[in-house]
Design a protein around this motif. Structure first.
Motif, PDB file in Angstrom:
ATOM      1  N   VAL A 289      -7.034 136.491  37.799  1.00  0.00           N
ATOM      2  CA  VAL A 289      -7.160 135.392  36.934  1.00  0.00           C
ATOM      3  C   VAL A 289      -6.358 135.454  35.516  1.00  0.00           C
ATOM      4  N   ASN A 290      -6.586 134.738  34.483  1.00  0.00           N
ATOM      5  CA  ASN A 290      -5.889 134.797  33.240  1.00  0.00           C
ATOM      6  C   ASN A 290      -6.783 134.311  32.234  1.00  0.00           C
ATOM      7  N   SER A 291      -6.406 134.628  31.090  1.00  0.00           N
ATOM      8  CA  SER A 291      -7.236 134.403  29.826  1.00  0.00           C
ATOM      9  C   SER A 291      -6.551 133.007  29.130  1.00  0.00           C
ATOM     10  N   GLU A 292      -5.793 132.367  29.561  1.00  0.00           N
ATOM     11  CA  GLU A 292      -4.838 131.190  29.091  1.00  0.00           C
ATOM     12  C   GLU A 292      -5.353 129.924  29.647  1.00  0.00           C
ATOM     13  N   LYS A 293      -5.316 129.686  30.946  1.00  0.00           N
ATOM     14  CA  LYS A 293      -5.655 128.166  31.420  1.00  0.00           C
ATOM     15  C   LYS A 293      -6.163 128.400  32.775  1.00  0.00           C
ATOM     16  N   LYS A 294      -6.666 127.185  33.140  1.00  0.00           N
ATOM     17  CA  LYS A 294      -7.345 127.072  34.256  1.00  0.00           C
ATOM     18  C   LYS A 294      -6.211 127.068  35.378  1.00  0.00           C
ATOM     19  N   ARG A 295      -6.285 127.564  36.558  1.00  0.00           N
ATOM     20  CA  ARG A 295      -5.320 127.681  37.666  1.00  0.00           C
ATOM     21  C   ARG A 295      -6.197 127.025  38.800  1.00  0.00           C
ATOM     22  N   ILE A 296      -5.228 125.865  39.622  1.00  0.00           N
ATOM     23  CA  ILE A 296      -5.660 125.362  40.812  1.00  0.00           C
ATOM     24  C   ILE A 296      -4.905 125.907  41.873  1.00  0.00           C
ATOM     25  N   SER A 297      -5.424 126.183  43.010  1.00  0.00           N
ATOM     26  CA  SER A 297      -4.720 126.516  44.463  1.00  0.00           C
ATOM     27  C   SER A 297      -5.542 125.545  45.323  1.00  0.00           C
ATOM     28  N   ILE A 298      -4.518 125.164  46.284  1.00  0.00           N
ATOM     29  CA  ILE A 298      -5.176 124.562  47.335  1.00  0.00           C
ATOM     30  C   ILE A 298      -4.362 125.090  48.438  1.00  0.00           C
ATOM     31  N   ALA A 299      -5.254 125.720  49.318  1.00  0.00           N
ATOM     32  CA  ALA A 299      -4.941 126.281  50.451  1.00  0.00           C
ATOM     33  C   ALA A 299      -5.438 125.401  51.832  1.00  0.00           C
ATOM     34  N   SER A 300      -4.388 125.090  52.756  1.00  0.00           N
ATOM     35  CA  SER A 300      -4.602 124.388  53.915  1.00  0.00           C
ATOM     36  C   SER A 300      -4.531 125.471  54.929  1.00  0.00           C
ATOM     37  N   LEU A 301      -5.523 125.537  55.654  1.00  0.00           N
ATOM     38  CA  LEU A 301      -5.725 126.819  56.512  1.00  0.00           C
ATOM     39  C   LEU A 301      -5.757 125.940  58.171  1.00  0.00           C
ATOM     40  N   HIS A 302      -4.872 126.628  58.733  1.00  0.00           N
ATOM     41  CA  HIS A 302      -4.752 126.113  60.077  1.00  0.00           C
ATOM     42  C   HIS A 302      -5.023 126.901  60.976  1.00  0.00           C
ATOM     43  N   SER A 303      -5.730 126.413  62.277  1.00  0.00           N
ATOM     44  CA  SER A 303      -5.960 127.250  63.480  1.00  0.00           C
ATOM     45  C   SER A 303      -6.236 126.464  64.732  1.00  0.00           C
ATOM     46  N   LEU A 304      -6.505 126.780  65.645  1.00  0.00           N
ATOM     47  CA  LEU A 304      -6.977 125.988  66.804  1.00  0.00           C
ATOM     48  C   LEU A 304      -8.036 125.299  66.370  1.00  0.00           C
ATOM     49  N   ALA A 305      -8.528 124.280  67.493  1.00  0.00           N
ATOM     50  CA  ALA A 305      -9.951 123.700  67.157  1.00  0.00           C
ATOM     51  C   ALA A 305     -10.938 124.664  67.112  1.00  0.00           C
ATOM     52  N   LEU A 306     -12.140 124.160  66.588  1.00  0.00           N
ATOM     53  CA  LEU A 306     -13.240 124.928  66.277  1.00  0.00           C
ATOM     54  C   LEU A 306     -13.738 126.095  67.375  1.00  0.00           C
ATOM     55  N   GLY A 307     -13.929 125.575  68.669  1.00  0.00           N
ATOM     56  CA  GLY A 307     -14.355 126.564  69.520  1.00  0.00           C
ATOM     57  C   GLY A 307     -13.058 126.987  70.379  1.00  0.00           C
ATOM     58  N   LYS A 308     -11.820 126.569  70.144  1.00  0.00           N
ATOM     59  CA  LYS A 308     -10.873 127.025  71.203  1.00  0.00           C
ATOM     60  C   LYS A 308     -10.112 128.365  70.918  1.00  0.00           C
ATOM     61  N   THR A 309     -10.229 129.337  71.802  1.00  0.00           N
ATOM     62  CA  THR A 309      -9.959 130.662  71.644  1.00  0.00           C
ATOM     63  C   THR A 309      -8.493 130.914  71.604  1.00  0.00           C
ATOM     64  N   VAL A 310      -7.952 131.820  70.500  1.00  0.00           N
ATOM     65  CA  VAL A 310      -6.631 132.274  70.427  1.00  0.00           C
ATOM     66  C   VAL A 310      -6.246 133.610  70.829  1.00  0.00           C
ATOM     67  N   ARG A 311      -5.616 133.725  71.955  1.00  0.00           N
ATOM     68  CA  ARG A 311      -5.301 135.085  72.430  1.00  0.00           C
ATOM     69  C   ARG A 311      -3.796 135.407  72.448  1.00  0.00           C
ATOM     70  N   PRO A 312      -3.507 136.720  72.666  1.00  0.00           N
ATOM     71  CA  PRO A 312      -2.009 137.066  72.621  1.00  0.00           C
ATOM     72  C   PRO A 312      -1.311 136.267  73.799  1.00  0.00           C
ATOM     73  N   ALA A 313      -0.148 135.799  73.401  1.00  0.00           N
ATOM     74  CA  ALA A 313       1.018 135.160  74.268  1.00  0.00           C
ATOM     75  C   ALA A 313       1.261 135.602  75.097  1.00  0.00           C
ATOM     76  N   PRO A 314       0.951 135.536  76.547  1.00  0.00           N
ATOM     77  CA  PRO A 314       1.412 136.294  77.745  1.00  0.00           C
ATOM     78  C   PRO A 314       2.880 136.906  77.690  1.00  0.00           C
ATOM     79  N   ASP A 315       3.790 136.246  77.102  1.00  0.00           N
ATOM     80  CA  ASP A 315       5.144 136.541  76.891  1.00  0.00           C
ATOM     81  C   ASP A 315       5.435 137.916  76.005  1.00  0.00           C
ATOM     82  N   LEU A 316       4.270 138.032  75.045  1.00  0.00           N
ATOM     83  CA  LEU A 316       4.371 139.004  74.088  1.00  0.00           C
ATOM     84  C   LEU A 316       3.480 140.209  74.507  1.00  0.00           C
ATOM     85  N   VAL A 317       3.117 140.181  75.801  1.00  0.00           N
ATOM     86  CA  VAL A 317       2.599 141.220  76.231  1.00  0.00           C
ATOM     87  C   VAL A 317       3.164 142.147  77.427  1.00  0.00           C
ATOM     88  N   ASN A 318       3.582 143.480  77.270  1.00  0.00           N
ATOM     89  CA  ASN A 318       4.330 143.926  78.151  1.00  0.00           C
ATOM     90  C   ASN A 318       4.250 145.540  78.215  1.00  0.00           C
TER      91      ASN A 318
END
Length: 355
Positions: A289-318
């Motif tokens: 934070v700073n002492s001079e002015k108000k800062r706004i940040s907008i984070a758009s957070l993305h993943s799969l749907a609420l109950g859908k699981t993310v797992r390691p991509a099979p092609d990246l496991v060896n």
């Protein structure tokens, strides 16, 4: 005497006082509940290394595309972070979103209180710090979080005041969703995966808008807007109007992220670390934070749907890269933070095998 003055502004346990309210009261000090232990306070000097900026317009040039994919690969591998320019979202749309957010936080508390909630499972909630009911140490931040994809499902829950909010934030939200679909293809290609990997799941995935307000703070060296943490999702797109975001590199050194007009910040989250089986790591970051002015940040957070699981991509496991992560979902993350404090527990550690 100073200690007594500090204590006099402390909220009773569980009551609500926003950071904007404290700022409007004209305090010349931060109340005790905001003062971090010395080891957690922000450093005065940060690394000034140039951080990666990727020009997405080059993706449309067949001869230049491999170079951009390589730039993204290096940025993801070394930092889990990069900024993008020429990303297709007009400056006016970005400015409108910042203005709408600023107007919301400028409203009197009474006009925002109907959205107040400490329940992390709510699809829209207004609050301060991380969780004003549970936090032992508070952070100099007010926030509004709301679900956003598909926008037609969620927009009616968004604030009606200010009257411009739904239109202006909605325009930016839709553009950010489209951009993350393109970015996800680029990141997957940089991992050696098919760019269209999980295409439908990505398009139908969760999008949470975390709209943050960091008012000017009288003693910015004693506190933070947000503590060091990683985002839970695949990737986050961050729009900020003033410097304050800081990221940690692999050598555990902090870097201030510069504000480049028209640029957007892209950060990898825990679910991308899982999907990449550890090839890419989520980036640790915090908000100063700073002492001079108000800062706004907008984070758009993305993943799969609420109950859908993310797992390691099979092609990246060896044999060289054994399975290193369990599957996880957005829903799992919400359950985790309803029990844990992000200062004390890291969601990604829960997903590591043999952790």
């Amino acid at each position: 005497m100073v200690g007594k003055m500090r204590d006099s502004s402390a909220s009773p346990n569980g009551s609500f006082t926003s950071a904007m309210t404290l700022n409007e009261e004209g305090l010349t000090y931060v109340p005790n509940r905001y003062i971090l232990p010395p080891s957690l306070r922000p450093e005065r000097t940060l690394c000034d290394t140039c951080l990666p900026v990727v020009d997405l317009s080059f993706l449309r040039h067949p001869l230049l595309r491999p170079q951009i994919i390589q730039e993204v690969h290096l940025a993801c591998k070394e930092l889990g972070f990069f900024q993008v320019v020429n990303h297709g979202i007009p400056l006016s749309v970005m400015k409108d979103a910042i203005d709408a957010a600023s107007e919301f936080f400028d409203l009197p508390t009474e006009e925002k209180k109907h959205l107040l909630s400490s329940n992390v499972h709510e699809p829209i909630r207004y609050g301060t710090s991380l969780n004003h009911v549970k936090d032992k140490v508070h952070f100099w931040r007010d926030f509004l979080k709301h679900y956003a994809n598909p926008i037609s499902t969620w927009i009616d829950l968004w604030p009606s005041n200010p009257t411009c909010y739904k239109e202006k934030m909605g325009n930016y939200t839709k553009a950010a969703q489209k951009l993350q679909e393109e970015l996800m293809e680029v990141v997957f290609e940089s991992l050696g995966l098919n760019p269209s990997y999980l295409h439908e799941d990505i398009a139908e995935g969760s999008q949470v808008m975390a709209v943050n307000c960091y008012p000017a703070c009288p003693e910015p060296d004693l506190t933070l807007g947000l503590p060091p943490h990683t985002d839970y999702g695949m990737l986050s797109i961050i729009l900020q109007n003033y410097q304050g975001l800081q990221i940690m590199d692999r050598d555990e050194k902090w870097h201030a992220v510069p504000v480049i007009e028209g640029a957007l910040v892209v950060q990898l989250g825990d679910h991308m670390e899982v999907l990449s089986n550890g090839r890419y790591k989520s980036v640790l970051h915090r908000a100063a934070v700073n002492s001079e002015k108000k800062r706004i940040s907008i984070a758009s957070l993305h993943s799969l749907a609420l109950g859908k699981t993310v797992r390691p991509a099979p092609d990246l496991v060896n044999e060289q890269h054994i399975l290193s992560y369990k599957e996880g979902s957005f829903s799992d993350f919400l359950d985790f933070i309803s029990q844990e404090n992000i200062i004390e527990g890291k969601y990604i550690d829960k997903l590591k095998i043999n952790s």
